[in-house]
Design a protein around this motif. Structure first.
Motif, mmCIF file in Angstrom:
data_model
loop_
_atom_site.group_PDB
_atom_site.id
_atom_site.type_symbol
_atom_site.label_atom_id
_atom_site.label_comp_id
_atom_site.label_asym_id
_atom_site.label_seq_id
_atom_site.Cartn_x
_atom_site.Cartn_y
_atom_site.Cartn_z
ATOM 1 N N UNK A 228 0.913 -1.206 -0.089
ATOM 2 C CA UNK A 228 0.064 0.156 -0.019
ATOM 3 C C UNK A 228 0.698 1.158 0.001
ATOM 4 N N UNK A 229 1.860 1.070 0.834
ATOM 5 C CA UNK A 229 2.947 2.395 0.837
ATOM 6 C C UNK A 229 3.534 2.667 -0.483
ATOM 7 N N UNK A 230 3.880 1.599 -1.186
ATOM 8 C CA UNK A 230 4.658 1.539 -2.585
ATOM 9 C C UNK A 230 3.658 2.145 -3.481
ATOM 10 N N UNK A 231 2.498 1.553 -3.538
ATOM 11 C CA UNK A 231 1.482 2.118 -4.458
ATOM 12 C C UNK A 231 1.389 3.324 -4.352
ATOM 13 N N UNK A 232 1.264 3.883 -3.253
ATOM 14 C CA UNK A 232 0.924 5.431 -2.849
ATOM 15 C C UNK A 232 2.090 6.304 -3.220
ATOM 16 N N UNK A 233 3.419 5.756 -2.705
ATOM 17 C CA UNK A 233 4.612 6.754 -2.846
ATOM 18 C C UNK A 233 5.389 6.446 -4.274
ATOM 19 N N UNK A 234 5.223 5.258 -4.598
ATOM 20 C CA UNK A 234 6.308 5.040 -5.790
ATOM 21 C C UNK A 234 5.524 4.946 -6.983
ATOM 22 N N UNK A 235 4.150 4.404 -7.111
ATOM 23 C CA UNK A 235 3.354 4.444 -8.266
ATOM 24 C C UNK A 235 2.238 5.850 -8.128
ATOM 25 N N UNK A 236 2.179 6.307 -7.380
ATOM 26 C CA UNK A 236 1.683 7.819 -7.111
ATOM 27 C C UNK A 236 -0.026 7.441 -7.451
ATOM 28 N N UNK A 237 -0.437 6.246 -6.680
ATOM 29 C CA UNK A 237 -1.712 6.082 -6.891
ATOM 30 C C UNK A 237 -2.662 6.200 -5.332
ATOM 31 N N UNK B 108 -4.025 7.039 1.556
ATOM 32 C CA UNK B 108 -4.167 5.417 1.902
ATOM 33 C C UNK B 108 -5.517 5.659 2.822
ATOM 34 N N UNK B 109 -6.628 4.935 2.254
ATOM 35 C CA UNK B 109 -7.793 4.616 2.862
ATOM 36 C C UNK B 109 -7.909 3.397 3.613
#
Length: 486
Positions: free
Chosen positions: A26-35, A57-58
């Motif tokens: 979740x952290x990588x999707x938010x920080x690295x993939x900008x999702x 992140x929700x």
């Protein structure tokens, strides 16, 4: 051109707080993939603060299905209905409650009913569907009902059938990748567990002020327990924040005590695939062997011996304090066994630590012990990865693919029996704390193993797969749109 931000949904049919790999996703999707990221799972343990406080992140906590308090007559019926209820609940969250994601990333196991629910949701919402294979669900079921059970066969078929429907797959070892390709017809990308940045050796000031001063009473002052650690509780109480079991502060500077116990940490889920009895037996063997080596009189009052230890009497082998973290079904059973032990040189403490305190404990310990043996023989224990991130060497239970993680003699040792583990404890802690050359060498190797981090591993292996799966689906959606409007 649209500037709309993409979205991902991480699905865990379990306690989100006890699913660190999916939190890291979740952290990588938010920080690295900008999702934007939705996490759907059960509550219970609090996730890491980095997840809870992240604006992108929700977390969506489903209500667990509780069997406590039900009449015994109704429990079999509820157990049969439980997967159906979970399936409907997942569909409600994945198809209606959350915003439509571009990609679903689901943890497996459990497979039933998760894989089917996420696949149906991906069809309904025109999203891609990626499975992160941590283990095989049918092998976990086999631990409780036996490998020859028809339930296991049905579970295996279900897991394989819906596993093939994913748009992409990640897995935790090369051995699992090979098994999926050869016997399941699934091409998976290996994404090794790696420690995130908050796993690192704990500076001595943090050990003293943040960890040991705060957890001191949980370690020393326990009701009805008298052992080689609890005996120091009264003396330490008089010292306040100046002294702990492991550290002392003089003129504003913190030092490790030369006569401190060796701190050994083990994290366990208290389940059948982690035989905690091996560690208990090894601890008893260590205690008896040290007593014999030091030629201690069996009739000597234990409290006299403990007083000498607390006052700094130098011996060839240290006291061992085992701190066991984790929750699980067999915890109370083993706590009762621990209470009945009468050991002179060994003490046990069981506790549940927050996601923030756990790395501090690992970074303060002298040795880690891993009892994980894997129901499939194809996954690796994430707890060892965390230990390496903190520069902590490990003694780990030996099984087929553990060599993908633990290099014997470089960053850890492997054992196959309680006697072998006891031998390793004696060898590693002889001369503790200053003359443990083998332990120091393994610590250096563990630090090197921990240099590789989750961010770079995810960037290289997971991010391209997620991008490709989403891109393929986007192209298909565009094609269908053109066909419908032609």
């Amino acid at each position: 051109m649209s500037n709309k931000r993409g979205r991902a949904c991480v699905v865990v049919l379990g306690d989100i707080g006890r699913s660190p790999r999916m939190q890291y996703h979740a952290l990588s999707l938010a920080n690295q993939a900008n999702l934007e990221v939705d996490i759907v799972g059960y509550g219970g343990s609090v996730p890491h603060a980095a997840v809870v406080e992240h604006k992108s992140i929700h977390v969506h906590n489903m209500k667990p299905i509780l069997l406590q308090g039900l009449p015994k007559v109704l429990k079999p019926l509820v157990l049969l209905l439980k997967p159906l209820i979970q399936f409907l609940m997942l569909l409600w969250y994945l198809c209606i409650k959350i915003v439509r994601p571009d990609v679903f990333l689901v943890q497996n196991p459990p497979s039933v009913p998760t894989l089917m629910a996420v696949k149906w949701a991906s069809w309904f919402r025109n999203s891609s569907f990626i499975i992160d294979w941590h283990n095989f669900g049918y092998t976990l079921m086999a631990l409780s009902v036996g490998r020859n059970s028809r339930f296991v066969a049905v579970y295996h078929w279900f897991e394989q059938h819906f596993g093939k429907m994913a748009n992409g797959s990640l897995c935790v070892t090369k051995a699992m990748q090979h098994e999926l390709a050869r016997n399941w017809g699934i091409n998976a990308t290996v994404l090794y567990d790696k420690p995130p940045e908050f796993f690192h050796p704990t500076p001595i000031e943090e050990k003293h002020k943040v960890l040991f001063c705060r957890l001191g009473k949980s370690i020393t002052q326990l009701p009805s327990i008298r052992d080689c650690v609890s005996f120091e509780s009264l003396a330490l109480e008089d010292q306040g924040v100046k002294e702990t079991l492991f550290t002392t502060m003089t003129d504003g500077h913190v030092f490790l005590k030369p006569y401190r116990p060796a701190l050994v940490v083990s994290s366990t889920s208290w389940t059948p695939d982690e035989d905690f009895g091996i560690l208990l037996e090894a601890a008893v063997m260590y205690d008896r062997r040290v007593t014999a080596i030091l030629n201690e009189d069996d009739g000597l009052d234990e409290e006299v011996l403990w007083k000498e230890m607390a006052q700094g009497k130098k011996t060839l082998y240290p006291r061992l304090l085992f701190v066991i973290t984790g929750k699980g079904p067999e915890k109370e059973q083993y706590e009762e066994k621990i209470k009945r032990l009468r050991l002179k040189h060994v003490a046990f403490r069981t506790m549940w630590l927050s996601a923030e305190d756990y790395p501090l404990l690992l970074g303060s310990a002298d040795l880690g012990v891993c009892l994980h043996t894997s129901s499939s023989g194809l996954d690796l224990p994430m707890k060892v990865v965390d230990m390496f991130g903190c520069g902590l060497p490990v003694c780990a239970a030996a099984y087929s693919c553990i060599h993908e993680l633990v290099e014997v003699g470089k960053n850890g040792l492997l054992f196959s029996s309680s006697s072998e583990l006891a031998d390793q404890l004696l060898m590693l802690f002889e001369g503790f704390p200053d003359k443990c050359n083998t332990l120091a060498s393994l610590r250096n190797g563990a630090s090197e193993a921990g240099d590789s981090r989750w961010i770079s591993e995810w960037e290289e292996h997971a991010k391209p797969l997620i991008h490709q799966a989403s891109l393929r689906l986007s192209k298909f959606a565009l094609l269908m749109h053109r066909v419908s409007t032609a």
